[in-house]
Write a protein that holds these residues in place. Structure first.
Motif, PDB file in Angstrom:
ATOM      1  N   UNK A  65      31.771   7.115  28.446  1.00  0.00           N
ATOM      2  CA  UNK A  65      31.327   6.198  27.399  1.00  0.00           C
ATOM      3  C   UNK A  65      32.376   5.121  27.160  1.00  0.00           C
ATOM      4  N   UNK A  66      31.928   3.864  27.036  1.00  0.00           N
ATOM      5  CA  UNK A  66      32.893   2.793  26.772  1.00  0.00           C
ATOM      6  C   UNK A  66      33.479   2.923  25.366  1.00  0.00           C
ATOM      7  N   UNK A  67      34.623   2.319  25.188  1.00  0.00           N
ATOM      8  CA  UNK A  67      35.307   2.319  23.892  1.00  0.00           C
ATOM      9  C   UNK A  67      35.308   0.888  23.373  1.00  0.00           C
ATOM     10  N   UNK A  68      34.876   0.738  22.140  1.00  0.00           N
ATOM     11  CA  UNK A  68      34.977  -0.554  21.448  1.00  0.00           C
ATOM     12  C   UNK A  68      35.823  -0.311  20.210  1.00  0.00           C
ATOM     13  N   UNK A  69      36.831  -1.161  20.019  1.00  0.00           N
ATOM     14  CA  UNK A  69      37.754  -0.945  18.897  1.00  0.00           C
ATOM     15  C   UNK A  69      38.246  -2.291  18.391  1.00  0.00           C
ATOM     16  N   UNK A  70      38.389  -2.387  17.075  1.00  0.00           N
ATOM     17  CA  UNK A  70      38.906  -3.615  16.466  1.00  0.00           C
ATOM     18  C   UNK A  70      40.276  -3.365  15.862  1.00  0.00           C
ATOM     19  N   UNK A  71      41.247  -4.112  16.357  1.00  0.00           N
ATOM     20  CA  UNK A  71      42.579  -4.159  15.764  1.00  0.00           C
ATOM     21  C   UNK A  71      42.570  -5.332  14.774  1.00  0.00           C
ATOM     22  N   UNK A  72      43.562  -5.427  13.914  1.00  0.00           N
ATOM     23  CA  UNK A  72      43.587  -6.561  12.983  1.00  0.00           C
ATOM     24  C   UNK A  72      43.575  -7.924  13.687  1.00  0.00           C
ATOM     25  N   UNK A  73      44.197  -8.003  14.869  1.00  0.00           N
ATOM     26  CA  UNK A  73      44.315  -9.295  15.545  1.00  0.00           C
ATOM     27  C   UNK A  73      43.449  -9.449  16.799  1.00  0.00           C
ATOM     28  N   UNK A  74      42.695  -8.424  17.172  1.00  0.00           N
ATOM     29  CA  UNK A  74      41.868  -8.527  18.386  1.00  0.00           C
ATOM     30  C   UNK A  74      40.858  -7.390  18.469  1.00  0.00           C
ATOM     31  N   UNK A  75      39.823  -7.646  19.258  1.00  0.00           N
ATOM     32  CA  UNK A  75      38.842  -6.598  19.552  1.00  0.00           C
ATOM     33  C   UNK A  75      38.948  -6.265  21.025  1.00  0.00           C
ATOM     34  N   UNK A  76      38.820  -4.963  21.329  1.00  0.00           N
ATOM     35  CA  UNK A  76      38.918  -4.539  22.718  1.00  0.00           C
ATOM     36  C   UNK A  76      37.670  -3.759  23.129  1.00  0.00           C
ATOM     37  N   UNK A  77      37.373  -3.883  24.398  1.00  0.00           N
ATOM     38  CA  UNK A  77      36.311  -3.091  25.035  1.00  0.00           C
ATOM     39  C   UNK A  77      36.952  -2.441  26.245  1.00  0.00           C
ATOM     40  N   UNK A  78      36.931  -1.121  26.279  1.00  0.00           N
ATOM     41  CA  UNK A  78      37.525  -0.375  27.383  1.00  0.00           C
ATOM     42  C   UNK A  78      36.428   0.374  28.128  1.00  0.00           C
ATOM     43  N   UNK A  79      36.305   0.100  29.397  1.00  0.00           N
ATOM     44  CA  UNK A  79      35.388   0.831  30.257  1.00  0.00           C
ATOM     45  C   UNK A  79      36.199   1.951  30.896  1.00  0.00           C
ATOM     46  N   UNK A  80      35.729   3.175  30.746  1.00  0.00           N
ATOM     47  CA  UNK A  80      36.514   4.351  31.121  1.00  0.00           C
ATOM     48  C   UNK A  80      35.899   5.025  32.353  1.00  0.00           C
ATOM     49  N   UNK A  81      36.735   5.290  33.344  1.00  0.00           N
ATOM     50  CA  UNK A  81      36.289   5.917  34.579  1.00  0.00           C
ATOM     51  C   UNK A  81      37.130   7.148  34.893  1.00  0.00           C
ATOM     52  N   UNK A  82      36.473   8.224  35.274  1.00  0.00           N
ATOM     53  CA  UNK A  82      37.185   9.366  35.860  1.00  0.00           C
ATOM     54  C   UNK A  82      37.398   8.988  37.309  1.00  0.00           C
ATOM     55  N   UNK A  83      38.637   9.095  37.765  1.00  0.00           N
ATOM     56  CA  UNK A  83      38.979   8.681  39.121  1.00  0.00           C
ATOM     57  C   UNK A  83      39.778   9.771  39.822  1.00  0.00           C
TER      58      UNK A  83
END
Length: 128
Positions: A65-83
């Motif tokens: 499942x992707x991760x979406x997170x908001x920091x005070x100064x930026x928003x991030x989207x992390x695509x997560x892979x088992x490798x």
């Protein structure tokens, strides 16, 4: 900011890397990976980043499942892979350090807040 990260497991341990001091969230541990380039697929991004950061070639086994997170100064989207590593031995080429850790150790280390849900998920799989 969009990035791909890899969950690499070997002998019941996960590979993590430490961000260099002076960088955003410097000194925190993280799962290896990095920013996606324009036009690059997510699997190609994670493979390129692990070659650049760790000197290894990997194969992506599954997408979590992707991760979406908001920091005070930026928003991030992390695509997560088992490798899985198919060529090479990991080396800290761009990180301050790398380490193989057991799932229960993840919660004791300082990670970026965006990683909290992933760490909870990986820790729940620890049956040792």
């Amino acid at each position: 900011m969009s990035a791909a990260i890899a969950v690499l497991e070997r002998d019941g341990r996960y590979l993590i890397s430490r961000r260099r001091a002076g960088s955003h969230l410097g000194g925190c541990w993280e799962f290896p990976g990095g920013k996606r380039r324009r036009g690059e697929s997510w699997p190609a991004c994670v493979r390129r980043e692990l070659r650049e950061e760790l000197g290894v070639d990997v194969v992506c086994l599954s997408r979590l499942s992707p991760i979406r997170f908001s920091y005070p100064d930026r928003r991030v989207r992390l695509e997560v892979f088992r490798c899985r590593i198919v060529v090479g031995r990991p080396r800290a080429l761009r990180a301050q350090a790398i380490r193989w850790v057991r799932p229960r150790q993840l919660a004791r280390l300082r990670f970026p807040p965006a990683n909290a849900r992933l760490i909870r998920r990986l820790t729940r799989t620890d049956h040792a």
